[in-house]
Design an enzyme around this catalytic site. Sequence first.
Site, PDB file in Angstrom:
ATOM      1  N   ASP A  85       0.867  -1.196   0.010  1.00 32.82           N
ATOM      2  CA  ASP A  85      -0.012  -0.139   0.252  1.00 32.82           C
ATOM      3  C   ASP A  85       1.006   1.148   0.129  1.00 32.82           C
ATOM      4  OD1 ASP A  85      -2.066  -1.663   0.130  1.00 32.82           O
ATOM      5  OD2 ASP A  85      -2.106  -1.393   2.298  1.00 32.82           O
TER       6      ASP A  85
HETATM    7  N1  URA Z   1      -1.222  -6.030   4.045  1.00 31.39           N
HETATM    8  C1  URA Z   1      -1.804  -4.629   3.753  1.00 31.39           C
HETATM    9  O1  URA Z   1      -2.789  -4.444   4.650  1.00 31.39           O
HETATM   10  N2  URA Z   1      -1.082  -3.801   3.241  1.00 31.39           N
HETATM   11  C2  URA Z   1       0.065  -3.996   2.485  1.00 31.39           C
HETATM   12  O2  URA Z   1       0.826  -2.963   2.136  1.00 31.39           O
HETATM   13  C3  URA Z   1       0.591  -5.273   2.761  1.00 31.39           C
HETATM   14  C4  URA Z   1      -0.027  -6.464   3.477  1.00 31.39           C
END
Ligand code: URA
Length: 232
Positions: A100
């Site tokens: 993310d």
């Molecule tokens: N899980 C999440 O919620 N975000 C990420 O970036 C990676 C794994």
Amino acid sequence: MRLDAACALATGKGRKECRDAIRRGAVSVDGIVEKKADRTVTEGQRVVWSGEELDLREHLYFMLCKPDGLVCTTEDLPESVLTLFPPKYRKRLFCVGRLDKDTTGLLLLTDDGAFDHHLMSPKHHAEKEYVVTLARPLSASDVESLQGGMTLENGETTLPCRVIPEGETTCRIVLREGKYHQVKRMFAAVSNRVIALRRVRIGSLDLDPTLADGQWRELTEEEVLLLSEKKE
Ligand code: URA
């Protein structure tokens, strides 16, 4: 490899564009302008296009310590993680999986589709380890729910995983799958909220502790081989 093919590989441009540039005299091989698009070049030779030396390796593999605020996309956007790489690599690379925008830490980038497929395949089960900072304390029963496999808000279920509490509001979580926003959604399912998330390991590969956020390095041949190994 033919010179036009080598130029296409190294720049991500089409063969025709490469042939035209070669015929125009924009490309030199070992210091001499070369106008024959079909001549052969090898990885050890120095091919320069308009002043920039091309990287003739068949595949590239990088580890990035992803900073907060950049996104995993190959679109030509100012917030793409690819802006951290020199132009000669930007056209070739893509991210192996996604983090993310606000997640930091270990991100792999390559131009090798088979390597990406192997690591992302659910069959391969490459472990991903994250350090999680939470808004509220984590209880022993939360740990049990997370570890056992749980149902997320949209009905999706998660596989069993490992949760290693570190402080009242910090833990590590080791997953063998990668659903969309998985870590955040798992903690939301136990009425908590992730306030910082950092990936620190994929399979056998730890995030290099000498890399600051935003820095990258190439993977060694040994690291690529270890990540490419098939598990029973
Ligand atoms: N899980 C999440 O919620 N975000 C990420 O970036 C990676 C794994």
